[in-house]
Design a protein around this motif. Sequence first.
Motif, PDB file in Angstrom:
ATOM      1  N   UNK A  36       0.824  -1.199   0.000  1.00 10.08           N
ATOM      2  CA  UNK A  36       0.000   0.000   0.000  1.00 10.08           C
ATOM      3  C   UNK A  36       0.865   1.259   0.000  1.00 10.08           C
ATOM      4  N   UNK A  37       2.032   1.195   0.613  1.00  9.47           N
ATOM      5  CA  UNK A  37       2.971   2.319   0.584  1.00  9.47           C
ATOM      6  C   UNK A  37       3.441   2.570  -0.848  1.00  9.47           C
ATOM      7  N   UNK A  38       3.685   1.503  -1.600  1.00 14.58           N
ATOM      8  CA  UNK A  38       4.119   1.647  -2.994  1.00 14.58           C
ATOM      9  C   UNK A  38       3.011   2.238  -3.857  1.00 14.58           C
ATOM     10  N   UNK A  39       1.760   1.897  -3.560  1.00  8.33           N
ATOM     11  CA  UNK A  39       0.627   2.450  -4.318  1.00  8.33           C
ATOM     12  C   UNK A  39       0.540   3.958  -4.106  1.00  8.33           C
ATOM     13  N   UNK A  40       0.741   4.394  -2.865  1.00  8.76           N
ATOM     14  CA  UNK A  40       0.714   5.832  -2.576  1.00  8.76           C
ATOM     15  C   UNK A  40       1.855   6.557  -3.285  1.00  8.76           C
ATOM     16  N   UNK A  41       3.046   5.968  -3.268  1.00  7.92           N
ATOM     17  CA  UNK A  41       4.205   6.572  -3.923  1.00  7.92           C
ATOM     18  C   UNK A  41       4.031   6.564  -5.435  1.00  7.92           C
ATOM     19  N   UNK A  42       3.367   5.543  -5.950  1.00  6.47           N
ATOM     20  CA  UNK A  42       3.127   5.400  -7.379  1.00  6.47           C
ATOM     21  C   UNK A  42       2.294   6.558  -7.923  1.00  6.47           C
ATOM     22  N   UNK A  43       1.344   7.024  -7.134  1.00  8.25           N
ATOM     23  CA  UNK A  43       0.498   8.145  -7.555  1.00  8.25           C
ATOM     24  C   UNK A  43       1.303   9.434  -7.671  1.00  8.25           C
ATOM     25  N   UNK A  44       2.372   9.564  -6.902  1.00  6.32           N
ATOM     26  CA  UNK A  44       3.201  10.767  -6.919  1.00  6.32           C
ATOM     27  C   UNK A  44       4.272  10.680  -8.001  1.00  6.32           C
ATOM     28  N   UNK A  45       5.057   9.583  -8.000  1.00  6.53           N
ATOM     29  CA  UNK A  45       6.205   9.467  -8.899  1.00  6.53           C
ATOM     30  C   UNK A  45       5.841   8.996 -10.298  1.00  6.53           C
ATOM     31  N   UNK A  46       4.910   8.054 -10.393  1.00  2.96           N
ATOM     32  CA  UNK A  46       4.580   7.448 -11.672  1.00  2.96           C
ATOM     33  C   UNK A  46       5.214   6.069 -11.789  1.00  2.96           C
ATOM     34  N   UNK A  47       4.619   5.239 -12.625  1.00  6.31           N
ATOM     35  CA  UNK A  47       5.057   3.846 -12.744  1.00  6.31           C
ATOM     36  C   UNK A  47       6.433   3.717 -13.379  1.00  6.31           C
ATOM     37  N   UNK A  48       6.684   4.456 -14.441  1.00  6.23           N
ATOM     38  CA  UNK A  48       7.962   4.330 -15.155  1.00  6.23           C
ATOM     39  C   UNK A  48       9.137   4.723 -14.262  1.00  6.23           C
ATOM     40  N   UNK A  49       8.987   5.795 -13.492  1.00  4.03           N
ATOM     41  CA  UNK A  49      10.064   6.258 -12.616  1.00  4.03           C
ATOM     42  C   UNK A  49      10.338   5.254 -11.499  1.00  4.03           C
ATOM     43  N   UNK A  50       9.281   4.698 -10.913  1.00  2.00           N
ATOM     44  CA  UNK A  50       9.469   3.731  -9.823  1.00  2.00           C
ATOM     45  C   UNK A  50      10.089   2.437 -10.337  1.00  2.00           C
ATOM     46  N   UNK A  51       9.672   1.989 -11.520  1.00  5.56           N
ATOM     47  CA  UNK A  51      10.230   0.765 -12.088  1.00  5.56           C
ATOM     48  C   UNK A  51      11.705   0.954 -12.428  1.00  5.56           C
ATOM     49  N   UNK A  52      12.049   2.147 -12.908  1.00  4.15           N
ATOM     50  CA  UNK A  52      13.451   2.423 -13.233  1.00  4.15           C
ATOM     51  C   UNK A  52      14.310   2.423 -11.969  1.00  4.15           C
ATOM     52  N   UNK A  53      13.807   3.043 -10.887  1.00  3.02           N
ATOM     53  CA  UNK A  53      14.537   3.073  -9.617  1.00  3.02           C
ATOM     54  C   UNK A  53      14.724   1.666  -9.040  1.00  3.02           C
ATOM     55  N   UNK A  54      13.694   0.819  -9.203  1.00  3.97           N
ATOM     56  CA  UNK A  54      13.760  -0.538  -8.657  1.00  3.97           C
ATOM     57  C   UNK A  54      14.485  -1.508  -9.581  1.00  3.97           C
ATOM     58  N   UNK A  55      14.717  -1.098 -10.811  1.00  2.66           N
ATOM     59  CA  UNK A  55      15.384  -1.981 -11.772  1.00  2.66           C
ATOM     60  C   UNK A  55      14.476  -3.095 -12.254  1.00  2.66           C
ATOM     61  N   UNK A  56      13.175  -2.796 -12.395  1.00  4.73           N
ATOM     62  CA  UNK A  56      12.185  -3.793 -12.801  1.00  4.73           C
ATOM     63  C   UNK A  56      11.858  -3.612 -14.271  1.00  4.73           C
ATOM     64  N   UNK A  57      11.837  -4.707 -15.016  1.00  5.50           N
ATOM     65  CA  UNK A  57      11.450  -4.699 -16.407  1.00  5.50           C
ATOM     66  C   UNK A  57       9.945  -4.947 -16.489  1.00  5.50           C
ATOM     67  N   UNK A  58       9.173  -3.942 -16.884  1.00  8.83           N
ATOM     68  CA  UNK A  58       7.716  -4.054 -16.906  1.00  8.83           C
ATOM     69  C   UNK A  58       7.215  -4.900 -18.066  1.00  8.83           C
ATOM     70  N   UNK A  59       8.051  -5.240 -19.033  1.00  3.67           N
ATOM     71  CA  UNK A  59       7.622  -6.092 -20.139  1.00  3.67           C
ATOM     72  C   UNK A  59       7.317  -7.516 -19.666  1.00  3.67           C
ATOM     73  N   UNK A  60       7.836  -7.919 -18.498  1.00  3.15           N
ATOM     74  CA  UNK A  60       7.609  -9.267 -17.982  1.00  3.15           C
ATOM     75  C   UNK A  60       6.232  -9.407 -17.350  1.00  3.15           C
ATOM     76  N   UNK A  61       5.582  -8.317 -17.029  1.00  6.02           N
ATOM     77  CA  UNK A  61       4.303  -8.375 -16.321  1.00  6.02           C
ATOM     78  C   UNK A  61       3.146  -8.133 -17.250  1.00  6.02           C
TER      79      UNK A  61
END
Length: 78
Positions: free
Chosen positions: A53-78
């Motif tokens: 739930x903390x990530x959902x709140x942060x997601x609304x502020x930063x955006x999905x692409x920025x958070x995925x880049x910071x975490x090093x997650x490839x969104x093409x896998x999901x």
Amino acid sequence: MSRVCQLTGKRANNGMAVSHAHNRTKKLQQVNLQWKRVWWAEGNRFVRLKLSTKAIKTLEIKGLAAMAKDAGVNLNKF
């Protein structure tokens, strides 16, 4: 699949349950995870992620692409 947030990496915390008589027993404090469909603008589609739930709140502020880049997650896998 273990209980881990896919963007932040949050997982369970070891803690103690303390009774009124101060008896201490081990307990796991699980992270509050939710399955969430999030619109990924760069991929032009929805992505289904297991997020805290903390990530959902942060997601609304930063955006999905920025958070995925910071975490090093490839969104093409999901």
